[in-house]
Design a protein around this motif. Structure first.
Motif: not given
Length: 187
Positions: A41, A45-46, A48-54, A92
């Motif tokens: 999990r 979350l890492t 979705i929240d960190d790597e993908r936006p970068k 997921t």
């Protein structure tokens, strides 16, 4: 035509999801320890929240720089984005069907269940210690085996002192359960 002018296929990413999934027994459950669930999990979350936006930001910046066909940041970024999206779909799906099972409820027991650390000796006297874990959390270098592996299936429900028949590629092998250990509650 030169290989330099051929286009890498963008299609077929969805087909790769099923290949990456370790098989579950038919009608079986996806057992996982609370620690394994938390780790998967956290990875989700890492991503979705960190790597993908970068990566999206990098791809967006690279796309504004002009010719995308020769833009390494753009091409690598798109490829990395597909990898991240594939891993997000995988995690997921696996977390949706995961059945969290806490092995500490068996602490102090002598029967082998999911999550047990088992010490056994083979018919040649060689001792080994394994921990039975979920399919998605196994680390072979740590002596962990999946609960659907042949050794785990042989050991499940056995007790200390039981002599079992393990089917191997070279034939049947006798193993004896020497010890069973579970994590203490709260570990």
């Amino acid at each position: 035509m030169s290989k330099a002018f051929t286009r890498e296929s963008d299609g077929g990413d969805d087909d790769d999801d099923d290949i990456a999934l370790p098989p579950l027994p038919v009608g079986g459950k996806n057992y996982i320890t609370p620690q394994g669930y938390a780790r998967l999990r956290g990875e989700l979350l890492t991503l979705i929240d960190d790597e993908r936006p970068k990566v999206v930001e990098t791809v967006h910046w690279a796309a504004k720089n002009g010719d995308r066909s020769e833009n390494g940041d753009y091409l690598y970024g798109k490829k990395r984005l597909r990898e991240i999206d594939r891993r997000i779909r995988f995690l997921t799906k696996r977390l949706e069907i995961a059945e969290v099972t806490d092995p500490s409820v068996h602490h102090g027991g002598e029967q082998v269940f999911f999550g047990a650390r088992v010490c056994y000796a083979d018919d040649e006297g060689e001792e080994r210690t394994i921990t039975i874990k979920g399919i998605d959390e196994v680390d072979n270098s740590q002596g962990e085996v999946s609960w659907i592996s042949p050794i785990a299936r042989t050991l499940l429900r056995a007790r200390v002192g039981d002599v079992l028949q393990l089917s191997t590629p070279v034939g049947l092998k006798e193993i004896e359960v020497l010890g069973v250990d579970y994590p203490a509650p709260g570990d």
